[in-house]
Design an enzyme around this catalytic site. Structure first.
Site, PDB file in Angstrom:
ATOM      1  CG  HIS A 137      -1.778  -1.102   1.038  1.00 14.96           C
ATOM      2  ND1 HIS A 137      -1.838  -2.142   1.887  1.00 14.96           N
ATOM      3  CD2 HIS A 137      -3.014  -1.322   0.350  1.00 14.96           C
ATOM      4  CE1 HIS A 137      -2.877  -2.972   1.519  1.00 14.96           C
ATOM      5  NE2 HIS A 137      -3.652  -2.497   0.537  1.00 14.96           N
ATOM      6  CG  HIS A 141      -1.655   0.184  -4.385  1.00 15.21           C
ATOM      7  ND1 HIS A 141      -2.551  -0.961  -5.329  1.00 15.21           N
ATOM      8  CD2 HIS A 141      -2.941   0.567  -3.604  1.00 15.21           C
ATOM      9  CE1 HIS A 141      -3.544  -1.086  -4.812  1.00 15.21           C
ATOM     10  NE2 HIS A 141      -3.825  -0.264  -3.833  1.00 15.21           N
ATOM     11  CG  HIS A 177      -7.204   3.844  -3.329  1.00 13.98           C
ATOM     12  ND1 HIS A 177      -6.145   4.096  -4.185  1.00 13.98           N
ATOM     13  CD2 HIS A 177      -7.189   2.703  -2.839  1.00 13.98           C
ATOM     14  CE1 HIS A 177      -5.488   2.739  -4.185  1.00 13.98           C
ATOM     15  NE2 HIS A 177      -6.083   2.140  -3.439  1.00 13.98           N
ATOM     16  CG  ASP A 178      -4.902   1.990  -0.412  1.00 12.58           C
ATOM     17  OD1 ASP A 178      -5.912   1.704   0.469  1.00 12.58           O
ATOM     18  OD2 ASP A 178      -4.509   1.241  -1.224  1.00 12.58           O
ATOM     19  CG  ASP A 287      -7.940  -0.949  -4.011  1.00 12.83           C
ATOM     20  OD1 ASP A 287      -6.681  -0.833  -4.151  1.00 12.83           O
ATOM     21  OD2 ASP A 287      -8.415  -1.388  -2.823  1.00 12.83           O
TER      22      ASP A 287
END
Ligand SMILES: [Zn+2]
Length: 380
Positions: A137, A141, A177-178, A287
């Site tokens: 993560h 990524h 998103h992470d 994802d």
């Protein structure tokens, strides 16, 4: 603007003395403003250990080397190799890719985005809030997911319906998103009574944190400061609902909603709510799209061909079983529905790669079990 840490950093770099009260002031202010950021904590601790932050100024457009520029011309291709791109951009894949996509799609002009603020925002996202020490993560990524998201947004059905707002939202959601992922899962945070688990009441703990971190950086950079309060609030809440959709524990909920729409044939992309739902599904696909990539397949084949020790052998069997389960229960059901929604060459290619990946993992397991049967060292 709170400038004390920068002042301390400058003093430190110039060998000037830093008083205890300055450090205390810096820490308390940072704690208030940057309470939720693990990565920033690490950066500050690096600073106090005397390690200065990497200079980010080299990521300006003109500094892209020729090969990275060439790659960006094919950024909409599914076989885009994000690892190669990351090497070519000297570890700046997320900044380079996202900036290029926003610029190339006319979004900087359309939303009158300030280029300096945009770069500042992207550099903060990449270098401060993604942890390069996370094996998965991390910013690469995020860049990979952003590139996949872009491929989905270009699919004919979406391309003809999405508004510039949808595209901007989709790309920013993918890139963030992470954000500030601590490298552990939700169960770990809950079991260790981590403050994030308490803060978000044990529900979508990581995703809520990613979203809040993204909002924090958007506000800090002032990227949307020129928009109205209503527009900013709308952007922040929509960003939240897209990022929250990536909570894998809620996959069935989203998937059954998707199936119901597809069964009824009632998805209408003129409807803003339906477009938003498709952005959520697209980010969910992006994802977990690794098994749909060709490089994932090459990686599995490389692992299969490695001559590994019995300990690693058992590890590799565990990994293979986990991957087969992941593909069977999460990836395939999602991409089968996505292909029903958008039945294109890309969807079929992705499903083809998923099948090949799964077969490779199964082949690897079979090879391991037959070598165990043939090897008396395993008879204990
Ligand atoms: Zn992710």
């Amino acid at each position: 603007m709170f400038e004390v840490p920068r002042l301390l950093q400058l003093k430190h770099m110039q060998g000037l003395p830093v008083s205890h009260s300055e450090i205390e002031l810096s820490l308390s202010a940072r704690n208030i403003r940057r309470l939720l950021s693990f990565q920033r904590y690490l950066r500050s601790s690096r600073f106090f250990r005397g390690v200065t932050a990497q200079n980010s100024l080299y990521i300006l457009d003109d500094d892209y080397n020729g090969q990275a520029k060439c790659m960006l011309e094919k950024v909409g291709n599914w076989n885009f190799d994000i690892f190669l791109f990351d090497r070519l951009t000297n570890g700046n894949s997320l900044v380079s890719l996202t900036f290029h996509l926003l610029s190339h799609n006319g979004l900087i002009d359309h939303f009158h985005l300030d280029m300096v603020k945009l770069r500042r925002f992207l550099v903060m996202v990449q270098e401060e809030d993604y942890h390069s020490q996370n094996p998965y993560h991390n910013a690469v990524h995020a860049a990979d997911v952003t590139q996949a998201m872009y491929c989905y947004l270009r699919e004919p059905k979406l391309a003809k319906s999405l508004t510039p707002w949808d595209i901007l939202l989709g790309l920013i959601a993918a890139a963030t998103h992470d954000l500030d992922h601590p490298g552990v899962n939700q169960s770990f945070l809950i079991n260790t009574n981590h403050y994030l688990a308490t803060l978000y009441k044990n529900t979508s703990v990581l995703e809520n944190h990613h979203w809040r971190s993204a909002v924090g950086l958007l506000r800090e950079s002032g990227l949307f400061a020129h928009l109205t309060l209503e527009e900013r609030q709308h952007m922040e809440s929509q960003l939240g609902s897209i990022i929250l959709a990536t909570d894998i524990s809620r996959q069935n909920e989203y998937l059954s909603q998707f199936r119901t729409h597809l069964d009824r044939g009632d998805l209408c992309l003129e409807n803003a709510g339906h477009r938003h739902f498709i952005l959520q599904m697209a980010l969910k696909c992006a994802d977990i799209c690794n098994p749909c990539r060709t490089w994932e397949l090459r990686d599995v084949e490389r692992k299969c061909n490695l001559d590994i020790s019995p300990l690693c052998d058992r590890n590799s069997s565990n990994i293979a079983n986990i991957q087969i389960g992941f593909i069977t229960y999460l990836v395939e059901p999602l991409f089968v529905e996505w292909a029903r929604f958008s039945n294109t060459r890309l969807s079929q290619t992705m499903l083809g790669h998923v099948g090949l990946n799964k077969a490779s993992w199964k082949g690897m397991l079979q090879e391991r079990s037959s070598s165990e049967e043939a090897d008396p060292a395993f008879d204990d």
